[in-house]
Design a protein around this motif. Sequence first.
Motif, PDB file in Angstrom:
ATOM      1  N   GLY A 269       0.795  -1.224   0.000  1.00  0.00           N
ATOM      2  CA  GLY A 269       0.000   0.000   0.000  1.00  0.00           C
ATOM      3  C   GLY A 269       0.830   1.277   0.000  1.00  0.00           C
ATOM      4  O   GLY A 269       0.279   2.386   0.073  1.00  0.00           O
TER       5      GLY A 269
ATOM      6  N   LYS B 226       3.889   1.753  -4.727  1.00  0.00           N
ATOM      7  CA  LYS B 226       4.803   1.246  -5.779  1.00  0.00           C
ATOM      8  C   LYS B 226       4.059   1.056  -7.109  1.00  0.00           C
ATOM      9  O   LYS B 226       4.514   1.502  -8.155  1.00  0.00           O
ATOM     10  CB  LYS B 226       5.443  -0.086  -5.341  1.00  0.00           C
ATOM     11  CG  LYS B 226       6.180  -0.009  -4.022  1.00  0.00           C
ATOM     12  CD  LYS B 226       6.763  -1.337  -3.612  1.00  0.00           C
ATOM     13  CE  LYS B 226       5.726  -2.422  -3.363  1.00  0.00           C
ATOM     14  NZ  LYS B 226       4.816  -2.145  -2.223  1.00  0.00           N
TER      15      LYS B 226
ATOM     16  N   THR C 164       1.218   2.363  -7.976  1.00  0.00           N
ATOM     17  CA  THR C 164       0.781   3.699  -8.418  1.00  0.00           C
ATOM     18  C   THR C 164       1.908   4.375  -9.188  1.00  0.00           C
ATOM     19  O   THR C 164       1.698   4.946 -10.263  1.00  0.00           O
ATOM     20  CB  THR C 164       0.375   4.545  -7.189  1.00  0.00           C
ATOM     21  OG1 THR C 164      -0.728   3.894  -6.552  1.00  0.00           O
ATOM     22  CG2 THR C 164      -0.003   5.960  -7.580  1.00  0.00           C
TER      23      THR C 164
END
Length: 209
Positions: free
Chosen positions: A36, A39, A41
Amino acid sequence: MIAFNQVEKYYGDVLALRIPRLSLEAGIYWVQGANGAGKTTCLKMMAGLLPFKGQVLLSGSIDSRKQPVAYRKKVNYAVAEPLYPEFLTGRELIALYQRTKGPGIIDAKELAQVLHAESYLHTPVGTYSSGMLKKLSLLLAFLGNPSLILLDEPLITLDAATVQAMYSLINRVHAQGVSFMITTHQALEEDGVPLTGTLQVAGKTMVRL
Ligand SMILES: Nc1ncnc2c1ncn2[C@@H]1O[C@H](COP(=O)(O)OP(=O)(O)OP(=O)(O)O)[C@@H](O)[C@H]1O
């Protein structure tokens, strides 16, 4: 090779990732970060698949937002969990990618051999196991003549022999001048992939360590 200038990615009103200013020379980069952290993204933005604020510049002159076609021709991306229309065969997908990406640095037939995928590419994707699908997605990421290949968790679901084949392929293509950004929980350097640098995504910010 690639430069980020005041990059910010919001999902709705929520900031997901910030890359204030970062310039990377050609090489192999390992992108690290907790679940979350941002990475995927980051790789999706770099692949030109997500809108964002700021600037990503490839090779000093190709702006990902102002020259999206030229940019996407030079940046290849393999997602962590590939999905394709189930009725298409691997060969049909390869032909499609070849048409959009142009002549390749390595022939698709050779890539299929190296990645141990040649026996099943004539069959529809819907019949593939997760490892078979992963090998196809990696093969597609090496087509054309990219400057940069983005690999999101390239090793998950691969058998041991194919993991070694992937390491060799990365080294071989890197020797031809191609850069890589790779997210993985494997220790790449210990396994024979020479790293140029490590990027850390934490606190919604990506920095070079
Ligand atoms: N489409 C979306 N809409 C809203 N929030 C999203 C969306 N995609 C990702 N996020 C959020 O953005 C943040 C970064 O997610 P991302 O998938 O980039 O993380 P990651 O570092 O790749 O994680 P992992 O290691 O678990 O794959 C997370 O807080 C996630 O909930």
